[in-house]
Design a protein around this motif. Structure first.
Motif, PDB file in Angstrom:
ATOM      1  N   TRP A 256       0.822  -1.213   0.000  1.00 32.45           N
ATOM      2  CA  TRP A 256       0.000   0.000   0.000  1.00 32.45           C
ATOM      3  C   TRP A 256       0.856   1.264   0.000  1.00 32.45           C
ATOM      4  O   TRP A 256       0.417   2.309  -0.486  1.00 32.45           O
ATOM      5  N   LYS A 257       2.095   1.158   0.482  1.00 36.21           N
ATOM      6  CA  LYS A 257       3.020   2.285   0.313  1.00 36.21           C
ATOM      7  C   LYS A 257       3.340   2.478  -1.167  1.00 36.21           C
ATOM      8  O   LYS A 257       3.413   3.609  -1.663  1.00 36.21           O
ATOM      9  N   ALA A 258       3.537   1.361  -1.872  1.00 36.34           N
ATOM     10  CA  ALA A 258       3.815   1.435  -3.305  1.00 36.34           C
ATOM     11  C   ALA A 258       2.629   2.019  -4.061  1.00 36.34           C
ATOM     12  O   ALA A 258       2.793   2.876  -4.943  1.00 36.34           O
ATOM     13  N   VAL A 259       1.424   1.573  -3.726  1.00 41.73           N
ATOM     14  CA  VAL A 259       0.231   2.087  -4.401  1.00 41.73           C
ATOM     15  C   VAL A 259       0.048   3.574  -4.096  1.00 41.73           C
ATOM     16  O   VAL A 259      -0.348   4.354  -4.966  1.00 41.73           O
ATOM     17  N   ASN A 260       0.356   3.967  -2.869  1.00 36.68           N
ATOM     18  CA  ASN A 260       0.239   5.379  -2.506  1.00 36.68           C
ATOM     19  C   ASN A 260       1.202   6.240  -3.325  1.00 36.68           C
ATOM     20  O   ASN A 260       0.830   7.321  -3.810  1.00 36.68           O
ATOM     21  N   LEU A 261       2.432   5.760  -3.491  1.00 38.61           N
ATOM     22  CA  LEU A 261       3.396   6.495  -4.313  1.00 38.61           C
ATOM     23  C   LEU A 261       2.933   6.543  -5.765  1.00 38.61           C
ATOM     24  O   LEU A 261       2.987   7.598  -6.413  1.00 38.61           O
ATOM     25  N   ALA A 262       2.479   5.407  -6.281  1.00 42.25           N
ATOM     26  CA  ALA A 262       1.992   5.376  -7.660  1.00 42.25           C
ATOM     27  C   ALA A 262       0.803   6.313  -7.838  1.00 42.25           C
ATOM     28  O   ALA A 262       0.698   7.038  -8.834  1.00 42.25           O
ATOM     29  N   SER A 263      -0.077   6.330  -6.850  1.00 43.97           N
ATOM     30  CA  SER A 263      -1.265   7.175  -6.928  1.00 43.97           C
ATOM     31  C   SER A 263      -0.910   8.659  -6.938  1.00 43.97           C
ATOM     32  O   SER A 263      -1.618   9.468  -7.548  1.00 43.97           O
ATOM     33  N   SER A 264       0.195   9.019  -6.295  1.00 42.70           N
ATOM     34  CA  SER A 264       0.601  10.426  -6.289  1.00 42.70           C
ATOM     35  C   SER A 264       0.904  10.922  -7.696  1.00 42.70           C
ATOM     36  O   SER A 264       0.800  12.126  -7.978  1.00 42.70           O
ATOM     37  N   LEU A 265       1.251  10.007  -8.590  1.00 43.09           N
ATOM     38  CA  LEU A 265       1.503  10.368  -9.985  1.00 43.09           C
ATOM     39  C   LEU A 265       0.240  10.215 -10.830  1.00 43.09           C
ATOM     40  O   LEU A 265      -0.110  11.101 -11.609  1.00 43.09           O
ATOM     41  N   VAL A 266      -0.457   9.099 -10.656  1.00 43.46           N
ATOM     42  CA  VAL A 266      -1.673   8.845 -11.436  1.00 43.46           C
ATOM     43  C   VAL A 266      -2.726   9.924 -11.178  1.00 43.46           C
ATOM     44  O   VAL A 266      -3.396  10.405 -12.101  1.00 43.46           O
ATOM     45  N   ALA A 267      -2.865  10.323  -9.919  1.00 46.00           N
ATOM     46  CA  ALA A 267      -3.922  11.264  -9.542  1.00 46.00           C
ATOM     47  C   ALA A 267      -3.759  12.632 -10.191  1.00 46.00           C
ATOM     48  O   ALA A 267      -4.731  13.381 -10.316  1.00 46.00           O
ATOM     49  N   GLN A 268      -2.549  12.966 -10.615  1.00 44.37           N
ATOM     50  CA  GLN A 268      -2.336  14.285 -11.207  1.00 44.37           C
ATOM     51  C   GLN A 268      -3.180  14.486 -12.457  1.00 44.37           C
ATOM     52  O   GLN A 268      -3.763  15.547 -12.657  1.00 44.37           O
ATOM     53  N   ILE A 269      -3.249  13.468 -13.299  1.00 47.15           N
ATOM     54  CA  ILE A 269      -4.046  13.611 -14.522  1.00 47.15           C
ATOM     55  C   ILE A 269      -5.476  13.127 -14.330  1.00 47.15           C
ATOM     56  O   ILE A 269      -6.396  13.565 -15.021  1.00 47.15           O
ATOM     57  N   LYS A 270      -5.671  12.238 -13.364  1.00 48.18           N
ATOM     58  CA  LYS A 270      -7.021  11.727 -13.110  1.00 48.18           C
ATOM     59  C   LYS A 270      -7.882  12.729 -12.351  1.00 48.18           C
ATOM     60  O   LYS A 270      -9.108  12.691 -12.428  1.00 48.18           O
ATOM     61  N   GLY A 271      -7.238  13.566 -11.547  1.00 48.99           N
ATOM     62  CA  GLY A 271      -7.996  14.569 -10.814  1.00 48.99           C
ATOM     63  C   GLY A 271      -8.628  14.072  -9.542  1.00 48.99           C
ATOM     64  O   GLY A 271      -9.585  14.672  -9.043  1.00 48.99           O
ATOM     65  N   PHE A 272      -8.094  12.953  -8.984  1.00 43.59           N
ATOM     66  CA  PHE A 272      -8.635  12.506  -7.699  1.00 43.59           C
ATOM     67  C   PHE A 272      -7.514  12.420  -6.676  1.00 43.59           C
ATOM     68  O   PHE A 272      -6.361  12.509  -6.993  1.00 43.59           O
TER      69      PHE A 272
END
Length: 369
Positions: free
Chosen positions: A353-369
């Motif tokens: 979940w640390k890995a997913v959190n880091l990945a989400s910090s990048l994905v969320a930029q264009i997804k807007g969530f």
């Protein structure tokens, strides 16, 4: 956040996120970890090497996400279901399709080994177990070549052979392909296209990646004429490869990709324009400041061309490197029976979940969530 958006919807609304594992990157545990973390974070597409073993490892990770998806959503991540699986092909020599190599025994004993420190993938080692380039870790960035004081490092390029490999790849159930080409290789592109055309009907997307050149737009139009008509269910993506494999170097690397995207957008080619090559955590903010992304929730307007999405390679991989280091350095007092599971990210809940959190910090930029 729960989302049911499909990858195609993401393309249409300018929220497309693609993870590039690397056309030459064949380290199966790392590919599996990356696919797992970024899928749970909400990636639309996972782009991997055209290697059956790599494809299998990626599909295993994606399948695991079906069981972990509800947990991801409860934790606030943007898991949206199965991403498209894309494989990268090339029609000629290309920096994405190469490996560094050298004979470690030829290195002077007094060499400071700048190649080892500059390698972003940790693919160069000098130890009793292994000395030289770790082939499966090398993704061909080439940074080691100019820093070698003895000029011992060279690049080994390879070209996809469709007649031999295409049946193996397309029978694995890939969703999309990306073709790397250059503006003087129309004949080579045509030969590759003729070999893969029988499988095009089963693909959800075809991406064409090409670096900048004075005659780029004319070349892309000629490729469009060559490949059309495509099936109505197959999306066409133009990937603007601004500064290949450089996103982890610094914020300025994104400039070339954005400038190239503006050039391709101005040509108003049918299909979607997606950035790559130098993309990092500055890219989306810069695109928004230039009004190159659609307004949230709206489809791209043909009278005002917009970027459909962003692909991330070296930056996305480097972002998660602390997690891989933790996986590879277990507590020495760990139970020996548990040590065999240490390379399985899903068995280490905290790290997962640390890995997913880091990945989400990048994905969320264009997804807007």
């Amino acid at each position: 956040m729960i989302t049911t958006d499909s990858p195609l919807t993401s393309l249409k609304t300018g929220r497309w996120f693609k993870l590039i594992c690397g056309a030459s990157y064949q380290h199966l545990p790392s590919v599996r970890h990356l696919a797992l973390a970024y899928t749970l974070a909400g990636a639309d597409c996972i782009d991997v090497a055209a290697d059956p073993a790599v494809i299998k490892a990626t599909l295993e990770a994606i399948a695991l996400c079906a069981d972990l998806g509800n947990q991801a959503r409860r934790r606030g991540f943007g898991y949206r279901g199965r991403p498209w699986l894309m494989v990268s092909l090339n029609d000629g020599e290309d920096p994405h399709f190469r490996k560094a190599e050298f004979e470690a025994t030829a290195c002077p004993s007094h060499c400071p080994r700048p190649c080892e420190s500059i390698c972003p993938a940790g693919a160069i080692a000098f130890s009793d177990l292994q000395a030289g380039v770790i082939d499966e870790l090398c993704y061909g960035c080439g940074r080691c070549i100019p820093v070698c004081p003895s000029n011992l490092i060279r690049a080994r390029s390879y070209v996809f052979t469709p007649e031999a490999v295409a049946p193996l790849i397309f029978q694995t159930g890939v969703d999309a392909i990306e073709i790397h080409t250059q503006s003087d290789r129309e004949a080579d592109f045509r030969r590759l296209w003729n070999h893969i055309q029988p499988w095009i009907h089963q693909l959800k997307a075809i991406a064409i990646s090409c670096p900048n050149s004075p005659d780029l737009i004319d070349y892309l139009w000629s490729l469009h004429q060559l490949i059309t008509p495509l099936p109505s269910t197959t999306a066409l993506i133009w990937q603007t490869d601004g500064r290949p494999m450089s996103g982890d170097i610094g914020s300025g690397t994104t400039r070339a990709s954005i400038q190239l995207s503006q050039k391709v957008l101005s040509a108003q080619l049918p299909g979607y324009v997606q950035l790559a090559g130098g993309t990092n955590d500055y890219t989306v903010a810069k695109l928004r400041s230039l009004k190159l992304l659609p307004d949230e929730g709206t489809e791209k307007n043909s009278t005002s061309p917009k970027v459909a999405g962003v692909a991330y390679g070296s930056y996305a991989r480097t972002l998660l490197s602390p997690i891989w280091e933790s996986l590879e350095s277990p507590n020495q007092e760990s139970d020996p029976l548990e040590m065999s599971k240490i390379t399985q990210l899903e068995t280490q809940a905290d790290l997962l979940w640390k890995a997913v959190n880091l990945a989400s910090s990048l994905v969320a930029q264009i997804k807007g969530f």
